[in-house]
Design an enzyme around this catalytic site. Sequence first.
Site, PDB file in Angstrom:
ATOM      1  N   ARG A   1      23.630 -48.255  18.328  1.00 48.38           N
ATOM      2  CA  ARG A   1      23.022 -47.010  18.794  1.00 48.38           C
ATOM      3  C   ARG A   1      22.003 -46.469  17.806  1.00 48.38           C
ATOM      4  NH1 ARG A   1      25.483 -46.269  23.451  1.00 48.38           N
ATOM      5  NH2 ARG A   1      27.700 -46.795  23.641  1.00 48.38           N
TER       6      ARG A   1
ATOM      7  N   ASP B   1      28.701 -40.388  22.051  1.00 49.92           N
ATOM      8  CA  ASP B   1      27.974 -41.622  21.780  1.00 49.92           C
ATOM      9  C   ASP B   1      26.461 -41.456  21.866  1.00 49.92           C
ATOM     10  OD1 ASP B   1      30.158 -43.219  21.241  1.00 49.92           O
ATOM     11  OD2 ASP B   1      30.437 -43.817  23.329  1.00 49.92           O
TER      12      ASP B   1
END
Length: 784
Positions: free
Chosen positions: A735, A649
């Site tokens: 993100r 991630d």
Amino acid sequence: MSNAVSSQQNKQKNNKRSPLNVKPPLFKQVCVIGLGLIGASLAQAIKDNGVSERLVAVDRHVPSLEEAIQDGLLDAGSSVLDDVVSGSDLIVIAVPVQAVQAVFVDIKNAMDSRQLATDCIITDVCSTKVNIIEAARTVFTSLPIGLVPAHPIAGAENSGYHARRATLFVNHSVIICNLPTTNLSAIANLRQLWEAVGAMVMTMEADHHDAILAHTSHLPHLLAFNLVEQLASHNDNLDMFRYAAGGFRDFTRIAASDPKMWHDIFFANQSAIVSALDEYSVYLQDIRQLIIDKDSTALMGLLGRAQAARRHFGHMLASTPYTDTPAMSASYLITPSNTVTGTIAIPGDKSISHRSIMLGSLATGVTNVTGFLEGEDALATLQAFRDMGVTIEGPDNGKLTIHGVGMNGLKPSKTPLYMGNSGTSMRLLAGILAAQSFDSVLTGDTSLNKRPMERVAAPLRQMGAVIQSTGHSGTAPLSITGRDNVGKPLQGVDYDMPVASAQVKSCLLLAGLWSEGTTTVIQPEVSRDHTERMLSAFGYPVTVDGNRISVEGGGTLTGGDIAVPADISSAAFFMVAAAISQDSELTLTQVGINPTRTGVIDILKLMQADISLSNETHVGGEPVADITIRSSSLVGIKIPEYLVPLAIDEFPVLFVAASCAQGRTVLTGAKELRVKESDRIAVMADGLKTLGVDCTVTDDGLIIEGQGIEGQNGLVNNSQPVFGGGHITSHHDHRIAMSFSVASLRASEQIIIEGVETVNTSFPGFAELANQIGMSIQVDHSKA
């Protein structure tokens, strides 16, 4: 004076109007019967949008007709249908429901006299449908082929011709009842009309429409009238009304509606309303008994579920704030800055927050959670368990109290479980729901419903689950058949995962809690182990033998206290921010450093980042520490593939770090990045190129040519810009948005990042925290 009035003097005024949306007109002549709020508003919308060549109306109130003609709205009007209806190809009935049958008589007479064609479209705007159809059948014997019952779900406090608004139906639903006797072209043309005036058209069976409206519209109005009557009947009614709070005024506002109209509706929809009243009476008795019994837990559960459901269904229907990507338009406007300093606390770990709700709900007893991340993804999980009957108090400043229902205590949700944008919620819940006795459906917003779900559906089927994904690509919604309908429990399996994935592993382990025998997941590389740790914290045995993780079915979970540490994935943005900027030192307190999550620290250290840990301890079974990061002379590296699943991630912001490093950085073995909220490899590469970075996309990774400058005499030289400025499209991936925000620390010009609402899925308050340490992010909602 004649019953009919017409307009010649207003032709010039009419000619000034220009159609906005529809060319050529759909109809030659529309006849609106009834110039109240709905009828007059629709007439105005038809006029303004050029839907009909001519527009005529029938109304008993002749002054309204005269004014409508004077205003240029109508070409003709009368209190008698025969005067104006000839040649109409659409009739809209906008009169009280009890008056519709008489209107049908007039229409039939016009057809018999050949003033109207037998295929003329006849529609209405009434809030009941079965009685409209029955009235038509009484008058016509055989239903007209042009009859299309309809109901716009729109209104306003004021009524009458003067209250009309051409925009009344914009973004409001219109329900059309398709009848087997109706000409399909009539249905299509009426749909086009409503869409032309801005409405959203849906179809529904007439009896279902009446049942739905009985609950959502007719019952609330009935209760409002009744409550006002109740209070007005008290001897001290003056004081009651004088001191009535805002809630009373808000709820009873609808009791100011037209009594005659609601009198007619209540009788017209008698059966459905009585049924709704009976059901409401049961709920009323239930809450009455909870208050008598002082059953705090049950009452909090009822109130909490109602509060959350009120917000949740609003979000669900509009796909906000659980992010329906086409609607995203807010942006970050970021002015370059070059230094970050301070000590900050990062929000709670999202992965652990998800699991605390899931296992706390399935446990016996009460679970108290602190540090819960109040982001939209975790809130979607929370709402799902509320929908399945779990009482959850909070969240309140990161605190939750979960009243567990035990391993077999979940109840079927009345509606599909809406996961918003959360892939973790959907994939882990698929494992839990595959083992339940009841059927269920999992769905999400536009973005989530495009993400692959066969990676969990296929192995669950090997365990005996009956689960159906959607389309050729195997996406959500997921339809899961309950074990009661399958006839046997899930069976434990040995599953050799083709790709390391904590979500797939967790899904199967959770399904294994109800399975016969042992469920073993073999992972090719280590992936985050929050599920294993939390199962142990809840007293459920988990066997870990290298990369083999096993659970035996049939155990129980016991509630307790869960402290959620700060999220290292969120902390990663600030680690990179401090490393790439000049004269920076930043401390992040009590961040989770689970060894299956510290890939970002390992990779940054390989890039020679100045990172140190202090105050190491354990919170709720998870290791935590304060992380301090200082300005660093980063170097490019070949990222070891064994670290990829431990930092999956964090790669978007690591790409920013690589761009600021000296030399080349090469990432391989990261195909997982292509099936996140966006294709993070392609999207990051596009954004980096926009900002002037040389990078090359490969099948399973990215090659980045770093533009860092070596410092002199051991000093860090992060003062030179690496990035230019420009517009970045985040593809509504949280993100991506936060990573390019960090890039602004080494930018020469302003960076604008579009579609940043999704940041709230994992890091609410990101921009405010970034500004606190020295960045300059302005959130622009002007297009939202």
